[in-house]
Design a protein around this motif. Structure first.
Motif, PDB file in Angstrom:
ATOM      1  N   THR A 103       0.852  -1.180   0.000  1.00 11.19           N
ATOM      2  CA  THR A 103       0.000   0.000   0.000  1.00 11.19           C
ATOM      3  C   THR A 103       0.889   1.231   0.000  1.00 11.19           C
ATOM      4  N   THR A 104       0.416   2.245  -0.700  1.00 10.15           N
ATOM      5  CA  THR A 104       1.128   3.508  -0.705  1.00 10.15           C
ATOM      6  C   THR A 104       0.222   4.587  -0.144  1.00 10.15           C
ATOM      7  N   CYS A 105       0.828   5.569   0.473  1.00  8.53           N
ATOM      8  CA  CYS A 105       0.084   6.695   1.001  1.00  8.53           C
ATOM      9  C   CYS A 105       0.774   7.960   0.508  1.00  8.53           C
ATOM     10  N   THR A 106       0.029   8.781  -0.203  1.00  4.46           N
ATOM     11  CA  THR A 106       0.540  10.053  -0.689  1.00  4.46           C
ATOM     12  C   THR A 106      -0.133  11.159   0.102  1.00  4.46           C
ATOM     13  N   ILE A 107       0.672  11.909   0.823  1.00  5.42           N
ATOM     14  CA  ILE A 107       0.126  13.017   1.598  1.00  5.42           C
ATOM     15  C   ILE A 107      -0.017  14.222   0.671  1.00  5.42           C
ATOM     16  N   SER A 108      -1.156  14.859   0.715  1.00  4.58           N
ATOM     17  CA  SER A 108      -1.399  16.082  -0.055  1.00  4.58           C
ATOM     18  C   SER A 108      -2.266  16.972   0.823  1.00  4.58           C
ATOM     19  N   LEU A 109      -1.638  17.853   1.545  1.00  5.97           N
ATOM     20  CA  LEU A 109      -2.343  18.652   2.544  1.00  5.97           C
ATOM     21  C   LEU A 109      -3.373  19.576   1.918  1.00  5.97           C
ATOM     22  N   ARG A 110      -4.548  19.626   2.543  1.00  8.26           N
ATOM     23  CA  ARG A 110      -5.650  20.484   2.116  1.00  8.26           C
ATOM     24  C   ARG A 110      -6.164  21.225   3.353  1.00  8.26           C
ATOM     25  N   PHE A 111      -5.433  22.244   3.781  1.00  9.74           N
ATOM     26  CA  PHE A 111      -5.762  22.970   5.004  1.00  9.74           C
ATOM     27  C   PHE A 111      -7.173  23.577   5.020  1.00  9.74           C
ATOM     28  N   PRO A 112      -7.697  24.088   3.894  1.00  5.64           N
ATOM     29  CA  PRO A 112      -9.037  24.690   3.938  1.00  5.64           C
ATOM     30  C   PRO A 112     -10.143  23.707   4.345  1.00  5.64           C
ATOM     31  N   LEU A 113      -9.900  22.414   4.189  1.00  6.06           N
ATOM     32  CA  LEU A 113     -10.921  21.423   4.538  1.00  6.06           C
ATOM     33  C   LEU A 113     -10.972  21.120   6.031  1.00  6.06           C
TER      34      LEU A 113
ATOM     35  N   ALA B   6      15.444  12.986  12.023  1.00  5.04           N
ATOM     36  CA  ALA B   6      14.556  12.548  13.104  1.00  5.04           C
ATOM     37  C   ALA B   6      13.116  12.451  12.612  1.00  5.04           C
ATOM     38  N   ALA B   7      12.716  13.415  11.778  1.00  2.00           N
ATOM     39  CA  ALA B   7      11.351  13.409  11.240  1.00  2.00           C
ATOM     40  C   ALA B   7      11.118  12.191  10.352  1.00  2.00           C
ATOM     41  N   ILE B   8      12.061  11.897   9.472  1.00  2.28           N
ATOM     42  CA  ILE B   8      11.949  10.713   8.604  1.00  2.28           C
ATOM     43  C   ILE B   8      11.893   9.455   9.458  1.00  2.28           C
ATOM     44  N   GLN B   9      12.796   9.341  10.408  1.00  3.69           N
ATOM     45  CA  GLN B   9      12.833   8.160  11.274  1.00  3.69           C
ATOM     46  C   GLN B   9      11.498   7.950  11.996  1.00  3.69           C
ATOM     47  N   SER B  10      10.847   9.041  12.388  1.00  5.45           N
ATOM     48  CA  SER B  10       9.579   8.934  13.123  1.00  5.45           C
ATOM     49  C   SER B  10       8.451   8.352  12.273  1.00  5.45           C
ATOM     50  N   LEU B  11       8.610   8.362  10.950  1.00  5.02           N
ATOM     51  CA  LEU B  11       7.575   7.825  10.059  1.00  5.02           C
ATOM     52  C   LEU B  11       7.645   6.309   9.915  1.00  5.02           C
ATOM     53  N   PHE B  12       8.769   5.715  10.288  1.00  3.12           N
ATOM     54  CA  PHE B  12       8.926   4.266  10.153  1.00  3.12           C
ATOM     55  C   PHE B  12       8.282   3.551  11.333  1.00  3.12           C
ATOM     56  N   ARG B  13       6.977   3.414  11.219  1.00  4.33           N
ATOM     57  CA  ARG B  13       6.210   2.673  12.234  1.00  4.33           C
ATOM     58  C   ARG B  13       5.107   1.918  11.507  1.00  4.33           C
ATOM     59  N   GLY B  14       4.594   0.906  12.139  1.00  8.05           N
ATOM     60  CA  GLY B  14       3.589   0.089  11.473  1.00  8.05           C
ATOM     61  C   GLY B  14       4.203  -0.622  10.282  1.00  8.05           C
ATOM     62  N   HIS B  15       3.555  -0.515   9.135  1.00  7.66           N
ATOM     63  CA  HIS B  15       4.001  -1.201   7.913  1.00  7.66           C
ATOM     64  C   HIS B  15       4.976  -0.399   7.060  1.00  7.66           C
ATOM     65  N   VAL B  16       5.259   0.840   7.431  1.00  5.90           N
ATOM     66  CA  VAL B  16       6.077   1.713   6.581  1.00  5.90           C
ATOM     67  C   VAL B  16       7.486   1.141   6.411  1.00  5.90           C
ATOM     68  N   LYS B  17       7.850   0.904   5.140  1.00 11.01           N
ATOM     69  CA  LYS B  17       9.172   0.368   4.791  1.00 11.01           C
ATOM     70  C   LYS B  17       9.972   1.358   3.949  1.00 11.01           C
ATOM     71  N   VAL B  18       9.266   2.247   3.216  1.00 13.62           N
ATOM     72  CA  VAL B  18       9.912   3.202   2.320  1.00 13.62           C
ATOM     73  C   VAL B  18       9.244   4.563   2.486  1.00 13.62           C
TER      74      VAL B  18
ATOM     75  N   LYS C 118      -2.741   8.703  11.955  1.00 15.28           N
ATOM     76  CA  LYS C 118      -3.395   7.394  12.090  1.00 15.28           C
ATOM     77  C   LYS C 118      -3.274   6.560  10.815  1.00 15.28           C
ATOM     78  N   PHE C 119      -3.212   7.218   9.655  1.00 18.74           N
ATOM     79  CA  PHE C 119      -3.144   6.497   8.385  1.00 18.74           C
ATOM     80  C   PHE C 119      -1.729   6.067   8.020  1.00 18.74           C
ATOM     81  N   ILE C 120      -0.731   6.796   8.451  1.00 19.56           N
ATOM     82  CA  ILE C 120       0.649   6.525   8.044  1.00 19.56           C
ATOM     83  C   ILE C 120       1.077   5.084   8.321  1.00 19.56           C
ATOM     84  N   PRO C 121       0.850   4.506   9.496  1.00 22.62           N
ATOM     85  CA  PRO C 121       1.322   3.142   9.758  1.00 22.62           C
ATOM     86  C   PRO C 121       0.669   2.070   8.882  1.00 22.62           C
ATOM     87  N   LYS C 122      -0.410   2.392   8.207  1.00 24.60           N
ATOM     88  CA  LYS C 122      -1.106   1.421   7.349  1.00 24.60           C
ATOM     89  C   LYS C 122      -0.421   1.261   5.993  1.00 24.60           C
TER      90      LYS C 122
END
Length: 104
Positions: free
Chosen positions: A25-35, A74-86, A48-52
């Motif tokens: 699974t891939t997750c592409t973040i695309s921030l939409r602040f007005p929403l 440190a920020a990149i390292q913090s994303l490696f949780r759950g299933h995140v491999k790349v 909550k979605f990142i580890p999936k």
């Protein structure tokens, strides 16, 4: 791809697999602040979605918003949780950098 309905219109989760079996699974973040009137809730929902995801694509600006960390490593390292491999970090005109869980 699965597009999460509003207010997460800016989040895409895609699956690739054979015979209905999800291989990655891939997750592409695309921030939409007005929403999102509440940015803390927005950040927490994305978190909550990142580890999936197995593969996460994120920009340098999104990285700072989501992690609240100034230190990029440190920020990149913090994303490696759950299933995140790349993690694919896009950096505008500077290109992109690929980080793997074992080589973050």
């Amino acid at each position: 791809p699965l597009y999460v309905e509003s207010p997460l219109e800016g989040l895409e989760i895609s699956g690739v697999g054979k015979g209905g079996c999800l291989a990655a699974t891939t997750c592409t973040i695309s921030l939409r602040f007005p929403l999102w009137p509440n940015l803390k809730e927005y950040r927490n929902t994305i978190q909550k979605f990142i580890p999936k995801a197995h593969i996460l694509k994120i920009s340098d600006d999104e990285l700072k918003f989501i992690t609240h960390l100034e230190d990029q490593n440190a920020a990149i390292q913090s994303l490696f949780r759950g299933h995140v491999k790349v993690v694919i970090l896009t950096q505008g005109s500077k290109g992109a950098t690929i980080f793997t869980k074992d080589k973050a």
